[in-house]
Design a protein around this motif. Structure first.
Motif, short mmCIF file in Angstrom:
data_model
loop_
_atom_site.label_atom_id
_atom_site.label_comp_id
_atom_site.label_asym_id
_atom_site.label_seq_id
_atom_site.Cartn_x
_atom_site.Cartn_y
_atom_site.Cartn_z
N LEU A 10 0.81 -1.21 0.00
CA LEU A 10 0.00 0.00 0.00
C LEU A 10 0.84 1.26 0.00
O LEU A 10 1.91 1.32 0.59
N TYR A 42 -3.89 3.65 1.47
CA TYR A 42 -4.66 3.44 0.25
C TYR A 42 -4.26 2.11 -0.36
O TYR A 42 -3.08 1.84 -0.60
N ALA A 43 -5.24 1.28 -0.60
CA ALA A 43 -4.98 -0.05 -1.12
C ALA A 43 -4.76 -0.01 -2.63
O ALA A 43 -5.29 0.84 -3.34
N GLU A 61 -2.07 -5.76 4.17
CA GLU A 61 -2.04 -4.30 4.19
C GLU A 61 -3.37 -3.72 3.75
O GLU A 61 -3.83 -2.70 4.29
N ALA A 62 -4.02 -4.34 2.77
CA ALA A 62 -5.30 -3.82 2.28
C ALA A 62 -6.38 -3.87 3.36
O ALA A 62 -7.31 -3.07 3.35
N SER A 65 -6.90 -0.50 5.22
CA SER A 65 -7.28 0.69 4.47
C SER A 65 -8.74 1.06 4.73
O SER A 65 -9.49 0.34 5.38
N ASP A 67 -10.73 1.54 2.10
CA ASP A 67 -11.29 1.28 0.78
C ASP A 67 -12.75 0.83 0.88
O ASP A 67 -13.08 -0.04 1.69
N ALA A 73 -8.96 -5.09 -1.23
CA ALA A 73 -8.59 -6.30 -0.49
C ALA A 73 -9.23 -7.53 -1.13
O ALA A 73 -8.60 -8.60 -1.20
#
Length: 603
Positions: A10, A42-43, A61-62, A65, A67, A73
């Motif tokens: 990310l 931010y993904a 990591e996603a 976020s 998102d 993700a």
């Protein structure tokens, strides 16, 4: 500012950055550093032909976020896994970001796939109702399984099995979530009780609601399971936000209109005022300035309007209407008022009126009723408990309770008053340990059953202003822990059967706890130390959660601590090194009295 080393992780942007650096080393991002509360994550989708380890790292990591619906993700998942995965099912909080290990399977065939074990120290769970549940650090053993799928004519690695909900490191959890108190009425009463939950700091990825709307929805969804048996909510059954509501905004007078569905129209005016009070108290944690008023709407029609000033009648502690004063026991064993004057520079040390202020009884511990009309004192030898007026002179009278314990550490504890005017004290006699309650601070002691003690002894206690929660210091096997109990009352009238149930560990990360005081509707100030550490004074939420900023300036050899429900009042402590000290906002500890003990605020 940091940028990713590969497209499978990310981009992290810090609020306030004006530009992206064009020089310096590039390093991978594994988790947001503790304390970077303004970090935005931010993904990005997986790159073509990404290696299995990139897919795992990118997905982990996603999860951190904002998102929408975790769309990026989900790009790391197979279609079947994406349908199965429910991010809102709960959150597992680890001390640090989950660490994927070397895959267990030696090869990655098209049929067998790869399994990546996930390791870390699990410190808390957040359930689907957003209630935080801390625990002593335990090994987390999850896993992510990958297979190769045909995507766009090429074989790509994707995740087909994964833990349900979210798995986050503590720093990422604190960056993404914030604690908010929602409020319900103590059962059968007209005062409010705080019920802490965690909501997203920004837009919720799943519901797309802003923080204010999230807080309102959480309130309407009802109390958490732990608090539910001792509180009521006047909202009619089925009341919810008007369909499609994802944003609520205050106007220039800091007033808010809350659109509800048709179920809310069943509420009468008195009932509606209480509903609005719940909202006002819940929303005050989310605004920098006091909430001006709340107006409830049902299908577009106004139900009622309540101002912030009008809501004060529902506060849990409404006994004085003025700032609380701290008290302490002076060097002569007298209950004394510790009052600052002259801009906080001079200190007036004056004994209170009545037998507790005369020095005849030689007090060791004291507790002042929340209306500041009566006080309780435990004698220095901890054998006897007395209650008397502190507004008029009188004789001490007979003690309300007496302990037969072999020494002062195994006799009566420091007393505590709840907002109902009831007095609580523990008899620590090993031969007959008891938790006692005196209705109205007088009369015959009523034993209170405490479920789940498991052989532990009550060392100390503090009852909340609302009277439905109690903080207990429990000693067992040489260790003193902090537990929060639910105060349940069975039967109506002046003499209900009272018990303490559902003990929750509030500071499992601490090896031992020395002292505790309520410091607001859902916050405690605690003295204790972690294993191998030094003594700390810190704030802890009643659900056991903390933040990096919760540790107070260092102070040595603290034996007692006191805080007011009003966070503008200074914390007061008894330090063997410095005497009775206070901690004003933005300053360090200041000595108020060189010799004294048992500092307390009313309560």
């Amino acid at each position: 500012m940091r940028t990713p080393v590969v497209p499978g992780v990310l981009a992290v942007l810090l609020a306030g950055c004006a530009s992206i650096p064009d020089s310096g080393d590039v390093e991978p991002v594994k988790a947001s550093p503790a304390g970077e509360s303004q970090v935005r994550v931010y993904a990005v989708p997986p790159r073509e032909k990404a290696r299995p380890a990139e897919i795992v790292d990118g997905f982990l990591e996603a999860m951190t976020s904002d998102d929408p619906d975790f769309a990026m993700a989900r790009k790391y998942l197979t279609p079947e896994a994406s349908r199965y995965w429910q991010p809102g099912a709960g959150t597992t909080v680890l001390r640090a970001a989950p660490d994927p290990a070397t895959p267990k399977e030696a090869s990655g065939s098209e049929t067998g796939g790869l399994t990546y074990p996930l390791y870390g120290d699990r410190i808390a769970d957040v359930d689907s109702s957003h209630a935080y549940q801390p625990m002593e650090p335990t090994a987390y053993n999850g896993s992510i399984h990958l297979v190769r799928q045909n995507i766009g004519g090429t074989k790509e690695w994707r995740i087909d099995e994964l833990p349900q909900g979210l798995v986050l490191g503590e720093s990422d959890f604190q960056r993404n979530y914030r604690s908010v108190n929602k409020y319900y009425f103590a059962s059968g009463e007209d005062w409010l009780v705080a019920d802490p939950v965690y909501i997203r700091q920004r837009i919720d990825p799943t519901s797309r609601m802003d923080p204010v709307t999230q807080a309102v929805k959480e309130l309407l969804d009802g109390p958490t399971n732990w608090l539910k048996p001792v509180v009521d909510s006047p909202f009619p059954a089925g009341t919810a936000l008007q369909k499609g509501t994802t944003s609520l905004e205050f106007d220039d007078r800091n007033a808010l209109k809350v659109p509800l569905n048709a179920k809310a129209a069943k509420a009468g005016r008195t009932q509606c005022r209480k509903m609005a009070a719940q909202l006002l108290f819940t929303l005050r944690d989310l605004t920098a300035t006091p909430v001006g008023q709340v107006e409830l709407l049902a299908d577009g029609s106004s139900l009622c309007v309540l101002s912030g000033d009008q809501a004060k009648e529902f506060a849990p502690d409404r006994t004085t209407g003025r700032p609380d004063n701290p008290y302490y026991v002076d060097d002569q064993g007298r209950l004394s008022l510790l009052q600052t004057a002259g801009g906080g520079e001079s200190v007036d040390r004056s004994q209170v009126i009545g037998p507790l202020g005369k020095g005849e009884l030689k007090l060791g511990w004291v507790g002042v009723a929340r209306d500041e009309k009566h006080a309780a004192g435990v004698t220095k030898d901890a054998k006897s408990l007395y209650v008397s007026s502190i507004l008029a002179d009188s004789e001490p009278g007979e003690p309300l309770a007496a302990s037969k314990g072999p020494d002062e550490k195994r006799r009566l504890s420091a007393p505590s008053w709840d907002g109902r005017g009831d007095l609580w004290v523990a008899d620590r006699d090993p031969a007959a340990p008891r938790l006692l309650r005196f209705a109205g601070g007088t009369g015959t002691p009523q034993p209170v059953t405490v479920e789940g003690l498991d052989g532990a002894r009550i060392e100390g206690l503090r009852v909340s202003a609302d009277g439905v929660r109690i903080a207990l210091l429990l000693t067992k096997d040489g260790r003193t822990t902090l537990q929060i109990g639910r105060v349940e009352r069975q039967g109506s009238g002046p003499d209900p059967v009272v018990s303490v149930t559902a003990l929750l560990s509030a500071a499992p990360q601490m090896e031992t706890v020395t002292a505790v005081s309520w410091a607001g509707p859902s916050r405690l100030v605690v003295v204790g130390k972690e294993q191998g550490g030094v003594q700390q004074v810190r704030y802890i939420q009643t659900d056991g959660s903390t933040s990096a900023s919760s540790v107070l300036p260092g102070l040595n050899q603290v034996t007692a601590i006191a805080a007011a429900d009003d966070d503008q009042q200074p914390v007061v402590a008894d330090s063997e090194d410095a005497g009775i000290v206070r901690l004003p906002t933005g300053a360090n500890w200041q000595t108020m009295v060189e010799v004294g003990s048992s500092p307390v605020y009313p309560g």
